[in-house]
Design an enzyme around this catalytic site. Sequence first.
Site, short mmCIF file in Angstrom:
data_model
loop_
_atom_site.label_atom_id
_atom_site.label_comp_id
_atom_site.label_asym_id
_atom_site.label_seq_id
_atom_site.Cartn_x
_atom_site.Cartn_y
_atom_site.Cartn_z
N ASP A 167 0.84 -1.20 0.00
CA ASP A 167 0.00 0.00 0.00
C ASP A 167 0.87 1.25 0.00
OD1 ASP A 167 -2.42 1.74 0.68
OD2 ASP A 167 -3.28 -0.25 0.90
N HIS A 216 -3.73 5.72 3.45
CA HIS A 216 -4.51 4.54 3.10
C HIS A 216 -3.91 3.26 3.67
CE1 HIS A 216 -6.07 1.39 0.33
NE2 HIS A 216 -7.15 2.13 0.34
N SER A 466 -11.43 -1.49 -0.49
CA SER A 466 -10.12 -1.41 0.15
C SER A 466 -10.20 -1.65 1.64
CB SER A 466 -9.48 -0.04 -0.09
OG SER A 466 -8.96 0.06 -1.38
#
Length: 564
Positions: A167, A216, A466
């Site tokens: 990520d 994220h 996600s």
Amino acid sequence: MVSKRFTAGAVATAAVLALTAAGLGVPASAAPSTSRTFTVVAEDGVAAETAVAAIRAAGGTVVSRSDEVGMYQVTSDRADFAAKATAAPTLIGAAEQKAIGRKPKLDRVEQEHLTAATRAAAAGAAARKGAKLDPLDDKLWGLAMLQADKARKIEPGDRRVTVGVLDTGVDASNPDIAPNFNWALSRNFAPDLTDVDGPCEVPSCLDPVGTDDGGHGTHVAGTIGAAANGFGLSGVAPNVSLVELKGGQDSGYFFLEPVVNALLHAGRSGIDVVNMSFYVDPWLYNCTANPADSPEDQAEQRAIIKAMKRALVFAHNKGVTLVGALGNNNEDLGAPRTDTTSPDYGADPHPRPIDNESCWDLPTEGPHVIGVSSVGPSGKKSDFSNYGTEQISVAAPGGWFRDGFGTDTFRTDANMILSTYPKHVLQEEGSVDADGNIVAGFEESVFKQCKANGECGYYTYLQGTSMASPHAAGVAALIVSRYGKTQGRSGFGMSPDLVEQHLYRTAAEHACPEPRLQQYRNEGRDETYDAYCAGGVNFNGFYGYGIVDAYAAVKTPLKPNARP
């Protein structure tokens, strides 16, 4: 997400297409150079030295190589290098990294609750209740849906089990991440690109391990394995080790070379599970010969397809269980719509009819990837979630801001997924001030927890597939923890095929809704969100084999070779 991942509307405009961040971070103060950077992929069965010779003959210099997948980082000052490399019979294609415009900061799907039109509606809303473990766990309805509180009484996770977070990075300073962060295995494969990520924070442009300027990755990591330490919140597998595999840019783009190198590292290092909540830019779908694309674009996409499939197979064969988000484009992956967003990096997008037989959404449609769809607190498929019997494996809590129509929870932050987040990213987004305090109006979407020594952690809501994928990855890590075996002198793990089989067999079956054609008019969505659920109770296009169940996964005896 704080990025374009699976986001149809986030498009960067510029004059030149770029396939991949080639890994050469360039400081903002660096002098201009005529040399350009490319990623080159060799054809099947081509020896490394043969590929290198072809690259040299085309006028390129190999600066790094990944022989396991036939991928090479190349510099060249020849204007015709890409054309010559693509024409070489031993090479699939060459893709150049070039400067582009910057993309929007706000993600329209994952941060829907932060748009001006929704802030007022979310204020003062009723909270979703979950299991009470750590102080904020009562807000984690996803843990309750998975029965994670019951699961950890049997198996909280084994420290020897490693979960790679492929990520934007992981903020290891968060008190819920720090106890489980594996510094030895963590790596950054994606140096900052000043054109999209902004000025480099360090001279090398390679951010230190344990940092996350996108946010994220930290959110994903917390859902997988935030520590159950009486502070903040806890993850699905609170005792496993978290490994940062930074393959995404701070801005949210994921390019071929960093992603492939992260997967190779995962395989070489014996990482047990890897979560992938992204698609490989710049193409939403990579097609072998889409007539809407130029020959150069077609060659670049063939290179992505080949390198990604090789990397996924390599990782799987080395014992890595691969888990991927199904995507937020609200479409059936077996019957994709016209792609109007690609390329999303480097050049203006153009409409591309997608042939399902020759186009792939990668990595989720790649080999050995467990594809995860998103559900809201009600158990309904989130309106944005991709679906379809062709690629779906399981469903998991991913949040849905618009869930609960007709109740006081409709369009509320609590319908989403709360997890760890870097303070400085929240400050950039405007929800936390310079002193580290939550800005008025964000009290229902951002949370701060501090220890007696002044050490603080920050948490916020996001939604998306996600957020669903790390719930499934956490359950996979519990399966490895519960049923894995010592391998070799110091290794510990479990066959990915067995992990996948057990995950499917223990998922909570969920039948298609009636009517099977689901419309989301009450939630304010038009006909493009209409979704038809095909299949039966055991397996269908919305839920796959079912919603992952942590308790059933660690309670049910392993049955090798049993069918889901």
